[in-house]
Design a protein around this motif. Structure first.
Motif, PDB file in Angstrom:
ATOM      1  N   PHE A 169       0.198   5.478   2.770  1.00  0.00           N
ATOM      2  CA  PHE A 169       0.263   6.930   2.821  1.00  0.00           C
ATOM      3  C   PHE A 169      -1.139   7.522   2.922  1.00  0.00           C
ATOM      4  N   GLN A 170      -1.211   8.671   3.575  1.00  0.00           N
ATOM      5  CA  GLN A 170      -2.471   9.398   3.623  1.00  0.00           C
ATOM      6  C   GLN A 170      -2.870   9.795   2.202  1.00  0.00           C
ATOM      7  N   PRO A 171      -4.104   9.469   1.780  1.00  0.00           N
ATOM      8  CA  PRO A 171      -4.509   9.802   0.411  1.00  0.00           C
ATOM      9  C   PRO A 171      -4.409  11.294   0.124  1.00  0.00           C
ATOM     10  N   ALA A 172      -4.005  11.626  -1.069  1.00  0.00           N
ATOM     11  CA  ALA A 172      -3.907  13.025  -1.475  1.00  0.00           C
ATOM     12  C   ALA A 172      -5.285  13.571  -1.801  1.00  0.00           C
ATOM     13  N   THR A 173      -5.426  14.868  -1.651  1.00  0.00           N
ATOM     14  CA  THR A 173      -6.661  15.537  -2.063  1.00  0.00           C
ATOM     15  C   THR A 173      -6.842  15.380  -3.562  1.00  0.00           C
ATOM     16  N   ALA A 174      -8.029  15.013  -3.980  1.00  0.00           N
ATOM     17  CA  ALA A 174      -8.288  14.823  -5.414  1.00  0.00           C
ATOM     18  C   ALA A 174      -8.102  16.129  -6.168  1.00  0.00           C
ATOM     19  N   LEU A 175      -7.505  16.043  -7.337  1.00  0.00           N
ATOM     20  CA  LEU A 175      -7.311  17.227  -8.161  1.00  0.00           C
ATOM     21  C   LEU A 175      -8.630  17.614  -8.811  1.00  0.00           C
ATOM     22  N   GLY A 176      -9.006  18.863  -8.645  1.00  0.00           N
ATOM     23  CA  GLY A 176     -10.238  19.354  -9.251  1.00  0.00           C
ATOM     24  C   GLY A 176      -9.990  19.890 -10.643  1.00  0.00           C
ATOM     25  N   LYS A 177     -10.832  20.819 -11.047  1.00  0.00           N
ATOM     26  CA  LYS A 177     -10.680  21.421 -12.357  1.00  0.00           C
ATOM     27  C   LYS A 177      -9.519  22.399 -12.316  1.00  0.00           C
ATOM     28  N   MET A 178      -8.473  22.101 -13.068  1.00  0.00           N
ATOM     29  CA  MET A 178      -7.253  22.911 -13.062  1.00  0.00           C
ATOM     30  C   MET A 178      -6.796  23.143 -14.493  1.00  0.00           C
ATOM     31  N   SER A 179      -6.201  24.281 -14.717  1.00  0.00           N
ATOM     32  CA  SER A 179      -5.644  24.576 -16.040  1.00  0.00           C
ATOM     33  C   SER A 179      -4.338  23.813 -16.214  1.00  0.00           C
ATOM     34  N   SER A 180      -3.895  23.697 -17.453  1.00  0.00           N
ATOM     35  CA  SER A 180      -2.633  23.030 -17.738  1.00  0.00           C
ATOM     36  C   SER A 180      -1.475  23.710 -17.026  1.00  0.00           C
ATOM     37  N   ALA A 181      -1.492  25.048 -16.984  1.00  0.00           N
ATOM     38  CA  ALA A 181      -0.414  25.790 -16.322  1.00  0.00           C
ATOM     39  C   ALA A 181      -0.403  25.516 -14.823  1.00  0.00           C
ATOM     40  N   GLU A 182      -1.577  25.385 -14.215  1.00  0.00           N
ATOM     41  CA  GLU A 182      -1.651  25.116 -12.780  1.00  0.00           C
ATOM     42  C   GLU A 182      -1.134  23.716 -12.461  1.00  0.00           C
ATOM     43  N   ILE A 183      -1.476  22.759 -13.308  1.00  0.00           N
ATOM     44  CA  ILE A 183      -0.968  21.400 -13.099  1.00  0.00           C
ATOM     45  C   ILE A 183       0.549  21.372 -13.293  1.00  0.00           C
TER      46      ILE A 183
END
Length: 458
Positions: A169-183
């Protein structure tokens, strides 16, 4: 290891009707205020002796219970309630109960699996559960509840087996700095789409990354997990915001629950059922959540009081479709479900095999599906757990060794099943089988039928 499925067997339709001192409670916890008189329901008894009202599909419409119990606010009367251990002699020819003769009938009910109320696909039946995959608890790998995977699988479990690479699979974009609600919003969107992130807990992790990659492969679209506005818009289009509210019912508070689930199989066999241990555990599984996260977003809430309003995840509508092929990807620790056109329609994080109890290689097929399976432990077949050297019969329940679903495979003793520990899925090894969260196993079971191909790839 041996395990047998024991469903909720219903007695004939002439079972005794409830008295005036009882009330009828629906699976959702509501009091039934009428009984249809068009022949669409009938009285029966389940295998615990409860008087139940079932429809023509075998689904439990309501359970009769004393009014005092319904309005009770605690369940202390069930604590420390054990019964003598009993089992079948190893030489008993009826040790493995025969499978029912038909797909739908008095031997089939799905009241213990909340989302299974609709018509089920063909070839689903209560069936003998061969071997499960839980060995001596002292031999289990160490679990790591962090975001990173632990106990990574070896590159090949059998050096003589042909290496079959899994899809790339095409690698996913790395998750940056995100709040708990955003995740959480990201996890809920993927869960609704049928590309499960496992338990929803507001935390980053490999299960989220794998779900994004599978979703991108299935849709041909690119998902930027760091674009909060885009995720919120996708959530809105898929059914609304991530969080909703839920009112705890009297049935939720009353259970039945067990005080705790012991590790020792003899003590497990002494329990009248392997139900949830608390309202929070039940609600967390109902809404696909990590139990600690449910408590975290509801600080100071007493979950045992009926009428309490709590904040939960809005899981939306379960994924639907017809699965024609399943890939069990050992390297990704993920189960991939494809339709007859070869299109990826769902993906679930999984615990698959281990070095000492590897999962099989190559092609097998689904033989049958059991809901709410019981479990029979036989130390002479596969393993000895602790000091237990006799056959033990464990009752059904979400905290049973194989959870609420068993999808039997054509290779004896192997299957796809649920788990009593959903937060560990995808982060640990399984003892040979394919382990999913109970809700993911249920969703997959609804889209699967006998004859579906299951391929193990590395």
């Amino acid at each position: 290891m041996a395990a047998s499925v024991t469903g909720i067997a219903l007695a004939p339709a002439h079972a005794q009707q409830p008295s005036r001192e009882t009330i009828l409670v629906s699976p959702e916890g509501d009091i039934l205020d009428y009984i249809p008189n068009d022949g669409s329901v009938r009285w029966a008894r389940d295998n615990r002796g409860n008087t139940v009202l079932v429809d023509n599909w075998g689904n439990v419409v309501a359970t009769a219970m004393p009014a005092g119990r319904y309005f009770a606010r605690n369940n202390d009367y069930r604590r420390d309630r054990y019964r003598d251990v009993s089992g079948y002699p190893e030489t008993d020819p009826d040790y493995f109960p025969p499978a029912p003769s038909s797909d739908f009938g008095d031997d089939l009910t799905t009241s213990s699996v909340p989302e299974m109320r609709e018509a089920l696909p063909g070839d689903i039946e209560r069936q003998t559960l061969p071997d499960a995959d839980f060995g001596n608890s002292q031999q289990m790998p160490d679990f790591n509840d962090g975001n990173d995977d632990s106990a990574a699988l070896p590159e090949t479990t059998d050096p003589n087996a042909e290496f079959v690479p899994g899809p790339k699979f095409q690698p996913a974009t790395a998750l940056g700095k995100m709040s708990s609600a955003e995740i959480t919003a990201l996890q809920v969107f993927l869960d609704r789409e049928g590309f499960s992130p496992g338990v929803i807990d507001g935390k980053k992790g490999s299960n989220v990354t794998k779900a994004i990659e599978a979703w991108q492969n299935a849709t041909g679209d690119t998902l930027d997990p760091n674009n909060a506005d885009d995720i919120l818009e996708r959530l809105r289009l898929s059914g609304g915001m991530a969080f909703t509210t839920y009112e705890i019912t009297a049935a939720d508070a009353a259970g039945p629950y067990v005080a705790s689930i012991p590790d020792d199989y003899a003590q497990k066999a002494a329990l009248p059922h392997l139900s949830y241990t608390s309202t929070t555990e039940m609600l967390a599984e109902k809404f696909h959540m990590d139990e600690a996260y449910l408590k975290e977003i509801n600080p100071g809430v007493d979950f045992t009081i009926p009428g309490t309003i709590v904040k939960v995840i809005d899981t939306g509508t379960p994924k639907t479709g017809k699965v024609a092929k399943i890939l069990a990807d050992k390297g990704r620790k993920q189960v991939l479900a494809y339709d007859e056109n070869g299109t990826l329609i769902a993906a679930y994080p999984a615990s698959i095999g281990s070095a000492d109890t590897p999962s099989p290689s190559g092609l097998v097929t689904v033989e049958r599906i059991a809901l709410n399976p019981g479990y029979t432990y036989n130390p002479k077949i596969n393993f000895q757990q602790g000091s237990n050297n006799k056959v033990l019969t464990l009752q059904p329940g979400p905290n049973g060794p194989v959870g609420t679903v068993w999808i039997a495979l054509s290779k004896p003793t192997y299957g796809i099943h649920g788990t009593p520990e959903p937060s560990k899925i995808g982060k640990t090894q399984s003892h040979g089988c394919i382990r999913l969260t109970n809700w993911d196993a249920t969703e997959l079971a609804k889209m699967t039928s006998a004859g579906v191909t299951v391929e193990f790839v590395d």
